[in-house]
Design an enzyme around this catalytic site. Structure first.
Site, PDB file in Angstrom:
ATOM      1  N   SER A   1       2.817   0.632  -4.820  1.00  0.00           N
ATOM      2  CA  SER A   1       3.779  -0.310  -5.395  1.00  0.00           C
ATOM      3  C   SER A   1       3.255  -0.978  -6.663  1.00  0.00           C
ATOM      4  CB  SER A   1       4.167  -1.374  -4.361  1.00  0.00           C
ATOM      5  OG  SER A   1       3.042  -2.137  -3.966  1.00  0.00           O
ATOM      6  N   THR A   2       1.960  -1.304  -6.703  1.00  0.00           N
ATOM      7  CA  THR A   2       1.407  -1.919  -7.916  1.00  0.00           C
ATOM      8  C   THR A   2       1.389  -0.922  -9.064  1.00  0.00           C
ATOM      9  OG1 THR A   2       0.049  -3.449  -6.626  1.00  0.00           O
ATOM     10  CG2 THR A   2      -0.609  -3.087  -8.904  1.00  0.00           C
ATOM     11  N   SER A   3       1.044   0.322  -8.769  1.00  0.00           N
ATOM     12  CA  SER A   3       1.037   1.363  -9.803  1.00  0.00           C
ATOM     13  C   SER A   3       2.418   1.511 -10.424  1.00  0.00           C
ATOM     14  CB  SER A   3       0.583   2.698  -9.199  1.00  0.00           C
ATOM     15  OG  SER A   3      -0.711   2.591  -8.656  1.00  0.00           O
TER      16      SER A   3
ATOM     17  N   HIS B   1       6.889  -8.417  -1.989  1.00  0.00           N
ATOM     18  CA  HIS B   1       6.788  -7.956  -0.599  1.00  0.00           C
ATOM     19  C   HIS B   1       7.774  -8.741   0.263  1.00  0.00           C
ATOM     20  CE1 HIS B   1       3.469  -5.516  -1.782  1.00  0.00           C
ATOM     21  NE2 HIS B   1       2.624  -6.511  -1.961  1.00  0.00           N
TER      22      HIS B   1
ATOM     23  N   SER C   1      -5.104   2.965   4.121  1.00  0.00           N
ATOM     24  CA  SER C   1      -5.289   2.362   2.805  1.00  0.00           C
ATOM     25  C   SER C   1      -5.323   0.839   2.903  1.00  0.00           C
ATOM     26  CB  SER C   1      -4.167   2.812   1.864  1.00  0.00           C
ATOM     27  OG  SER C   1      -4.348   2.282   0.574  1.00  0.00           O
TER      28      SER C   1
ATOM     29  N   LYS D   1       0.810  -1.220   0.000  1.00  0.00           N
ATOM     30  CA  LYS D   1       0.000   0.000   0.000  1.00  0.00           C
ATOM     31  C   LYS D   1       0.844   1.272   0.000  1.00  0.00           C
ATOM     32  CE  LYS D   1      -3.417  -0.462  -0.675  1.00  0.00           C
ATOM     33  NZ  LYS D   1      -3.916  -0.797  -2.046  1.00  0.00           N
TER      34      LYS D   1
ATOM     35  N   HIS E   1      10.430  -7.846  -8.186  1.00  0.00           N
ATOM     36  CA  HIS E   1       9.619  -7.096  -7.224  1.00  0.00           C
ATOM     37  C   HIS E   1       8.805  -8.052  -6.370  1.00  0.00           C
ATOM     38  CE1 HIS E   1       5.639  -7.606  -9.281  1.00  0.00           C
ATOM     39  NE2 HIS E   1       6.411  -7.809 -10.331  1.00  0.00           N
TER      40      HIS E   1
END
EC number: 2.8.2.-
Length: 356
Positions: free
Chosen positions: A86-88, A142, A172, A83, A140
């Site tokens: 990171s995905t963006s 977590h 978030s 959150k 990439h």
């Protein structure tokens, strides 16, 4: 000269003084121009000598070892904190990988556990350093920071990351677990059906919004030591700061993501050429937003800020933000409200021995 002053009328004396002053200014101006021309000539000669040296090295023949070119051997690890956009950001890397000719790989750990077993750490290090078919590579996931040097690796990967205001990140994440996002709207989330707001959770002392849940960005940067995951550890925060400065190439902040992307494109064009333009003008398919998110009240924020855990996570965030803004200030200039990357601001000179 004294006799001249006696014989010359005052007006002529004044004219003579003015003429002398103008002549001196003209001479100073010409000297300055000559100095500037000399400096430009020295820089041009230095650049020419550097090119000649590079050409000589090229003409000496191909490199004798079988290793890849440095840029082609490059590996980037983005050990993304949940959150923090990171995905963006990762989706920009996916959008560019075919065009810029590199590989993107997701590190998928069981149950999203950010701490690897010792044997998995060794496997991971060996995979990344020896998997030549996947180089250049962008990994990439977590996963908390892993020090490659202690595994005997000569060339370490380049670490990058993005962090976020700790309370905003927790809010978030709280709503993400309940409502998901617009990236995969049909996916059922772990806390789906729980309609309790973040404010209500904090007021009731719920576990999903407890101050302990703020403790995430520090351990992600601290690494795989047990003390890193000891909530509220001062040692962990100091180690996280040390790693951020010494082991990370660049750490951005969610709130200034575009500037982070711009700096990466300027410094690592092999991977990020075209990233800034894609972020600014693309179809925004890479953007991801948590749905049903409600901003916390001032009372909720104030209650969380009383926690020592928040104080430490916020101190780390402010530390990262200051470092990022320092790097940006030395890399860009603002003009008409837009940021521009500075051109190369150093050159080589006085190169010896001189080439024939």
């Amino acid at each position: 000269m004294g006799l001249l002053r006696i014989m010359m009328p005052p007006k002529l004396q004044l004219l003579a003084v003015v003429a002398f002053a103008v002549a001196m200014l003209f001479l100073e101006n010409q000297i300055q121009k000559l100095e500037e021309s000399r400096s430009k000539l020295e820089r041009a000669i230095a650049r020419h000598e550097v090119r000649e040296i590079e050409q000589r090295h090229t003409m000496d023949g191909p490199r004798q070892d079988a290793t890849l070119d440095e840029e082609e051997d490059m590996v980037i690890i983005y050990n993304r904190v949940p959150k923090t956009a990171s995905t963006s950001f990762t989706n920009i890397a996916y959008d560019l990988c075919a065009k810029n000719k590199y590989h993107v790989l997701h590190i998928n750990t069981t149950k999203n556990n950010p701490v690897m077993s010792l044997q998995d750490q060794m496997r991971f290090v060996k995979n990344i350093t020896s998997w030549k078919e996947m180089k250049p590579g962008f990994y990439h996931g977590h996963v908390s920071y892993l020090d490659f040097a202690k595994f005997g690796v000569k060339k370490k990967p380049i670490y990058i990351n993005v962090i976020r205001d700790p309370i905003e990140r927790l809010v978030s994440y709280y709503y993400f677990l309940r409502f998901g996002d617009d990236y995969r709207p049909g996916l059922r989330r772990r806390k789906q059906g729980d309609k309790k707001t973040f404010d209500e959770c904090v007021a009731e002392g719920g576990s999903d919004c407890a101050p302990e849940k703020l403790w995430l960005q520090i351990p992600f940067f601290c690494g795989h030591s047990s003390e890193c995951w000891n909530v509220g550890s001062r040692w962990a925060m100091d180690q996280a700061k040390y790693n951020l400065i010494n082991e990370y190439f660049l750490v951005g902040v969610t709130e200034e993501l575009e500037d982070f992307i711009m700096l990466l494109e300027a410094a690592l064009p092999r991977f990020f050429r075209g990233a800034t333009e894609l972020y600014r003008t693309g179809k925004k398919s890479h953007l991801r937003k948590t749905t049903e998110k409600k901003l916390p009240t001032k009372q909720t924020i104030a209650k969380l800020q009383q926690s020592d855990i928040w104080k430490m996570e916020n101190e780390f965030y402010e530390f990262a933000l200051e470092q990022f803004q320092f790097i940006r200030a030395h890399a860009v200039r603002e003009k008409d409200g837009d940021l521009y990357i500075l051109a190369q601001n150093f050159f080589y000179e006085k190169i010896y021995p001189k080439s024939n």
